[in-house]
Design a protein around this motif. Structure first.
Motif, PDB file in Angstrom:
ATOM      1  N   ILE A 257       1.329  23.206  33.306  1.00  0.00           N
ATOM      2  CA  ILE A 257       2.159  22.267  32.531  1.00  0.00           C
ATOM      3  C   ILE A 257       2.908  21.327  33.467  1.00  0.00           C
ATOM      4  O   ILE A 257       3.013  20.110  33.212  1.00  0.00           O
ATOM      5  N   THR A 258       3.452  21.869  34.565  1.00  0.00           N
ATOM      6  CA  THR A 258       4.180  21.042  35.537  1.00  0.00           C
ATOM      7  C   THR A 258       3.266  19.981  36.139  1.00  0.00           C
ATOM      8  O   THR A 258       3.655  18.797  36.268  1.00  0.00           O
ATOM      9  N   VAL A 259       2.047  20.382  36.505  1.00  0.00           N
ATOM     10  CA  VAL A 259       1.092  19.422  37.079  1.00  0.00           C
ATOM     11  C   VAL A 259       0.760  18.324  36.077  1.00  0.00           C
ATOM     12  O   VAL A 259       0.687  17.131  36.433  1.00  0.00           O
ATOM     13  N   ILE A 260       0.573  18.712  34.815  1.00  0.00           N
ATOM     14  CA  ILE A 260       0.243  17.723  33.781  1.00  0.00           C
ATOM     15  C   ILE A 260       1.397  16.745  33.594  1.00  0.00           C
ATOM     16  O   ILE A 260       1.199  15.516  33.479  1.00  0.00           O
ATOM     17  N   ILE A 261       2.623  17.290  33.546  1.00  0.00           N
ATOM     18  CA  ILE A 261       3.807  16.424  33.362  1.00  0.00           C
ATOM     19  C   ILE A 261       3.946  15.455  34.536  1.00  0.00           C
ATOM     20  O   ILE A 261       4.204  14.243  34.351  1.00  0.00           O
ATOM     21  N   VAL A 262       3.785  15.962  35.757  1.00  0.00           N
ATOM     22  CA  VAL A 262       3.872  15.104  36.950  1.00  0.00           C
ATOM     23  C   VAL A 262       2.801  14.021  36.914  1.00  0.00           C
ATOM     24  O   VAL A 262       3.062  12.835  37.210  1.00  0.00           O
ATOM     25  N   PHE A 263       1.584  14.413  36.508  1.00  0.00           N
ATOM     26  CA  PHE A 263       0.487  13.446  36.444  1.00  0.00           C
ATOM     27  C   PHE A 263       0.779  12.356  35.420  1.00  0.00           C
ATOM     28  O   PHE A 263       0.593  11.156  35.689  1.00  0.00           O
ATOM     29  N   ILE A 264       1.238  12.771  34.230  1.00  0.00           N
ATOM     30  CA  ILE A 264       1.535  11.782  33.176  1.00  0.00           C
ATOM     31  C   ILE A 264       2.675  10.877  33.603  1.00  0.00           C
ATOM     32  O   ILE A 264       2.627   9.640  33.409  1.00  0.00           O
ATOM     33  N   THR A 265       3.732  11.479  34.195  1.00  0.00           N
ATOM     34  CA  THR A 265       4.877  10.674  34.643  1.00  0.00           C
ATOM     35  C   THR A 265       4.464   9.663  35.702  1.00  0.00           C
ATOM     36  O   THR A 265       4.858   8.483  35.655  1.00  0.00           O
ATOM     37  N   ALA A 266       3.667  10.112  36.670  1.00  0.00           N
ATOM     38  CA  ALA A 266       3.210   9.218  37.731  1.00  0.00           C
ATOM     39  C   ALA A 266       2.346   8.097  37.167  1.00  0.00           C
ATOM     40  O   ALA A 266       2.445   6.938  37.595  1.00  0.00           O
ATOM     41  N   THR A 267       1.512   8.455  36.191  1.00  0.00           N
ATOM     42  CA  THR A 267       0.650   7.443  35.573  1.00  0.00           C
ATOM     43  C   THR A 267       1.477   6.389  34.845  1.00  0.00           C
ATOM     44  O   THR A 267       1.214   5.176  34.953  1.00  0.00           O
ATOM     45  N   ILE A 268       2.487   6.844  34.096  1.00  0.00           N
ATOM     46  CA  ILE A 268       3.355   5.905  33.356  1.00  0.00           C
ATOM     47  C   ILE A 268       4.102   4.992  34.319  1.00  0.00           C
ATOM     48  O   ILE A 268       4.164   3.766  34.121  1.00  0.00           O
ATOM     49  N   LEU A 269       4.684   5.587  35.389  1.00  0.00           N
ATOM     50  CA  LEU A 269       5.426   4.781  36.361  1.00  0.00           C
ATOM     51  C   LEU A 269       4.518   3.775  37.047  1.00  0.00           C
ATOM     52  O   LEU A 269       4.902   2.622  37.283  1.00  0.00           O
ATOM     53  N   CYS A 270       3.310   4.231  37.364  1.00  0.00           N
ATOM     54  CA  CYS A 270       2.354   3.327  38.028  1.00  0.00           C
ATOM     55  C   CYS A 270       1.972   2.173  37.100  1.00  0.00           C
ATOM     56  O   CYS A 270       1.894   1.014  37.519  1.00  0.00           O
ATOM     57  N   CYS A 271       1.762   2.499  35.825  1.00  0.00           N
ATOM     58  CA  CYS A 271       1.397   1.457  34.861  1.00  0.00           C
ATOM     59  C   CYS A 271       2.545   0.459  34.682  1.00  0.00           C
ATOM     60  O   CYS A 271       2.325  -0.759  34.613  1.00  0.00           O
ATOM     61  N   ARG A 272       3.764   0.961  34.597  1.00  0.00           N
ATOM     62  CA  ARG A 272       4.924   0.074  34.451  1.00  0.00           C
ATOM     63  C   ARG A 272       5.068  -0.835  35.667  1.00  0.00           C
ATOM     64  O   ARG A 272       5.368  -2.033  35.542  1.00  0.00           O
ATOM     65  N   ARG A 273       4.865  -0.234  36.837  1.00  0.00           N
ATOM     66  CA  ARG A 273       4.988  -1.029  38.069  1.00  0.00           C
ATOM     67  C   ARG A 273       3.937  -2.120  38.119  1.00  0.00           C
ATOM     68  O   ARG A 273       4.230  -3.282  38.465  1.00  0.00           O
ATOM     69  N   ASN A 274       2.715  -1.774  37.766  1.00  0.00           N
ATOM     70  CA  ASN A 274       1.634  -2.773  37.764  1.00  0.00           C
ATOM     71  C   ASN A 274       1.884  -3.854  36.717  1.00  0.00           C
ATOM     72  O   ASN A 274       1.615  -5.046  36.943  1.00  0.00           O
ATOM     73  N   HIS A 275       2.412  -3.420  35.563  1.00  0.00           N
ATOM     74  CA  HIS A 275       2.697  -4.385  34.507  1.00  0.00           C
ATOM     75  C   HIS A 275       3.796  -5.352  34.933  1.00  0.00           C
ATOM     76  O   HIS A 275       3.699  -6.578  34.706  1.00  0.00           O
ATOM     77  N   LYS A 276       4.853  -4.833  35.587  1.00  0.00           N
ATOM     78  CA  LYS A 276       5.960  -5.684  36.037  1.00  0.00           C
ATOM     79  C   LYS A 276       5.483  -6.645  37.108  1.00  0.00           C
ATOM     80  O   LYS A 276       5.860  -7.842  37.132  1.00  0.00           O
ATOM     81  N   ARG A 277       4.643  -6.150  38.018  1.00  0.00           N
ATOM     82  CA  ARG A 277       4.118  -6.986  39.090  1.00  0.00           C
ATOM     83  C   ARG A 277       3.252  -8.097  38.517  1.00  0.00           C
ATOM     84  O   ARG A 277       3.337  -9.267  38.945  1.00  0.00           O
ATOM     85  N   HIS A 278       2.428  -7.745  37.553  1.00  0.00           N
ATOM     86  CA  HIS A 278       1.562  -8.751  36.932  1.00  0.00           C
ATOM     87  C   HIS A 278       2.398  -9.811  36.202  1.00  0.00           C
ATOM     88  O   HIS A 278       2.075 -11.005  36.244  1.00  0.00           O
ATOM     89  N   LYS A 279       3.480  -9.385  35.564  1.00  0.00           N
ATOM     90  CA  LYS A 279       4.342 -10.310  34.825  1.00  0.00           C
ATOM     91  C   LYS A 279       5.049 -11.261  35.781  1.00  0.00           C
ATOM     92  O   LYS A 279       5.186 -12.470  35.505  1.00  0.00           O
TER      93      LYS A 279
END
Length: 290
Positions: A257-279
């Motif tokens: 569960i911890t690995v899944i949560i870390v993976f999802i959190t990292a994915t969300i943060l990465c997506c937000r960062r890419n989205h902000k950079r693109h904007k």
């Protein structure tokens, strides 16, 4: 009238004789049989309900030398433990159960012919049943396992040491092993001499179940084999997960569960960062002079 007096006189005499002699019938022992497990040998019988006692004697067959059993003399019990007397001898024994009566002994003396019941012939070494053995499993490799067999203790001692069935039977004792592959109906059997028995030729990664029993081929067929042991199984590739405790499972689930949560959190943060950079890039391009 004289006839009536004669009858009364005869009746009185019969009553007096009956009161004098009493009941001379003594119920004899019935259903006499031996029970023996791991060389503890007991003679058993049944009797009609009475106040009489019973005396047990035994003799080696054809020796006509009957010996008393001290703890089974004029006993009110319906069994007699003869382990100490017979031990584990490879001899044929007979036993005699004599019904006793105190008042008949007092009245008629030792010459009175008390009823006897004779037990069937019994050989402790050849006829005593053997209880289930215990054993442990040790893996050698994927296709080989060793069964380490232990022997039950008996009630017989020698030199102050309580003997096992191996001490008594010695080289006459063999071991019968029955085993099968999990999910299969076909069983394999093998007879070995050693209490540390190797079973090879097993399919790698497959689960196998084992049982063992004492086997004495020198005995009559009816008493050659002892009782089967408890079934023990050796697991195949799945043994790691099957051996895990509840706590271990909880730990594994928590880590997953911890690995899944870390993976999802990292994915969300990465997506937000890419989205902000693109904007930001789009904003810079729209504000640049043409």
């Amino acid at each position: 009238m004289a006839c009536i007096k004669t009858l009364l006189c005869v009746g009185a005499c019969m009553t007096a004789w009956s009161m004098t002699t009493g009941d001379t019938s003594v119920p004899k022992a019935q259903n006499v049989h031996w029970t023996s497990l791991d060389f503890q040998t007991i003679l058993k019988w049944t009797v009609e309900e009475s106040e009489h006692t019973y005396t047990v004697m035994y003799s080696e067959k054809n020796h006509d030398n009957w010996m008393d059993v001290d703890h089974c003399s004029r006993t009110s019990e319906t069994e007699c433990d003869l382990t100490r007397e017979l031990e584990a001898s490879d001899k044929n024994y007979e036993a005699d159960i004599r019904a006793d009566s105190e008042h008949l002994l007092d009245e008629f003396g030792s010459d009175y012919d008390f009823p006897h019941t004779y037990a069937p012939m019994f050989n402790p070494y050849k006829e005593s049943n053997i209880s289930a053995l215990e054993f442990s499993l040790t893996d050698v490799d994927e296709g080989t396992v060793i069964l380490n067999i232990t022997h039950p203790l008996t009630s017989i001692s020698e030199g102050g040491k309580q003997q096992t069935i191996k001490d008594i039977l010695k080289n006459d004792l063999k071991y019968k092993i029955s085993y099968y592959k999990s999910g299969s109906t076909g069983k394999k059997k093998k007879i070995v001499d050693s209490s540390s028995a190797e079973v090879s030729g097993l399919d790698a990664g497959q689960s196998y179940c084992f049982m063992v029993a004492a086997f004495i081929p020198s005995r009559p067929k009816a008493t050659q084999q002892g009782a089967w042991s408890t079934l023990q199984c050796r697991q195949g590739d799945t043994h790691f997960t099957q051996d895990l405790s509840l706590g271990a499972w909880v730990g594994i689930v928590f880590i997953l569960i911890t690995v899944i949560i870390v993976f999802i959190t990292a994915t969300i943060l990465c997506c937000r960062r890419n989205h902000k950079r693109h904007k930001n890039i789009q904003t810079a391009e729209s504000s640049a002079p043409i």
